[in-house]
Design an enzyme around this catalytic site. Sequence first.
Site, PDB file in Angstrom:
ATOM      1  N   CYS A  48      -2.464  -0.131   7.327  1.00 15.58           N
ATOM      2  CA  CYS A  48      -1.468   0.466   7.181  1.00 15.58           C
ATOM      3  C   CYS A  48      -1.793   2.226   8.849  1.00 15.58           C
ATOM      4  O   CYS A  48      -1.099   2.286   9.317  1.00 15.58           O
ATOM      5  CB  CYS A  48      -2.394   2.188   6.104  1.00 15.58           C
ATOM      6  SG  CYS A  48      -1.606   1.176   4.450  1.00 15.58           S
ATOM      7  N   CYS A  85      -5.537   2.366   5.653  1.00 17.86           N
ATOM      8  CA  CYS A  85      -6.905   1.012   5.966  1.00 17.86           C
ATOM      9  C   CYS A  85      -6.413   0.763   8.075  1.00 17.86           C
ATOM     10  O   CYS A  85      -5.320   0.640   7.774  1.00 17.86           O
ATOM     11  CB  CYS A  85      -6.572  -0.516   5.274  1.00 17.86           C
ATOM     12  SG  CYS A  85      -4.589  -0.755   5.250  1.00 17.86           S
ATOM     13  N   HIS A  90       0.644  -0.869  -0.348  1.00 23.70           N
ATOM     14  CA  HIS A  90       0.040   0.229   0.161  1.00 23.70           C
ATOM     15  C   HIS A  90       1.062   1.079   0.378  1.00 23.70           C
ATOM     16  O   HIS A  90       2.084   1.467   0.650  1.00 23.70           O
ATOM     17  CB  HIS A  90      -0.738   0.222   1.123  1.00 23.70           C
ATOM     18  CG  HIS A  90      -1.976  -1.625   1.393  1.00 23.70           C
ATOM     19  ND1 HIS A  90      -3.348  -0.639   1.592  1.00 23.70           N
ATOM     20  CD2 HIS A  90      -2.102  -1.927   0.650  1.00 23.70           C
ATOM     21  CE1 HIS A  90      -3.834  -2.076   1.990  1.00 23.70           C
ATOM     22  NE2 HIS A  90      -3.011  -2.278   0.703  1.00 23.70           N
ATOM     23  N   GLU A 100       1.085   3.536   2.204  1.00 23.13           N
ATOM     24  CA  GLU A 100       1.079   4.817   3.020  1.00 23.13           C
ATOM     25  C   GLU A 100       2.294   3.523   3.713  1.00 23.13           C
ATOM     26  O   GLU A 100       3.367   3.741   4.008  1.00 23.13           O
ATOM     27  CB  GLU A 100       0.052   4.531   4.349  1.00 23.13           C
ATOM     28  CG  GLU A 100      -1.262   5.211   3.413  1.00 23.13           C
ATOM     29  CD  GLU A 100      -2.028   4.710   2.902  1.00 23.13           C
ATOM     30  OE1 GLU A 100      -3.099   4.694   3.233  1.00 23.13           O
ATOM     31  OE2 GLU A 100      -1.290   3.289   2.288  1.00 23.13           O
TER      32      GLU A 100
END
Length: 163
Positions: free
Chosen positions: A96, A93, A63, A65
């Site tokens: 993260c 999410c 991801h 992040e």
Amino acid sequence: MCDSFYFIGGEIMNEKYMKMALKEAQKAYQEDEVPIGAIIVQNGKVIARAHNQRETKQQASAHAEMLAIQKACKKTGFWRLEDCEMYVTLEPCPMCAGAILQSRIKKVVYGAKDPKGGCIESCMKMYETKGFNHYPETESGILQEECSQILKDFFKEKRKKQR
């Protein structure tokens, strides 16, 4: 008067950095990745930029992040990012949000809410759970329309291709 200037200046900086995160999201879009971008700022300087790369890397944890945190840690040589702020186009999410918490990032600024997976205010409020040893500041809604629109466009295009 100084206080209101600082507030306006803070808003201008939030938008400046969110526009950089949107540029990262656009890179993801061009790579056929879900268009989410993140940047990390330390003392007014961008030290990490990343965008989603789950498909490219075939890694569930790739991801924006997570990748930005990895780059920032490498750049600083330290896992603690206490004097850093993250700007991300979509509400983080659970994975993260947890990594942000664990890396001790001072503040998270995000554009669009994620009603299907966001863990700062949408699906759950991770940073309101008692017992953690660190709680980052949060701010949402910065360039929310632009951050939402790139995702809408991406998924609309995906649905067209599936027909």
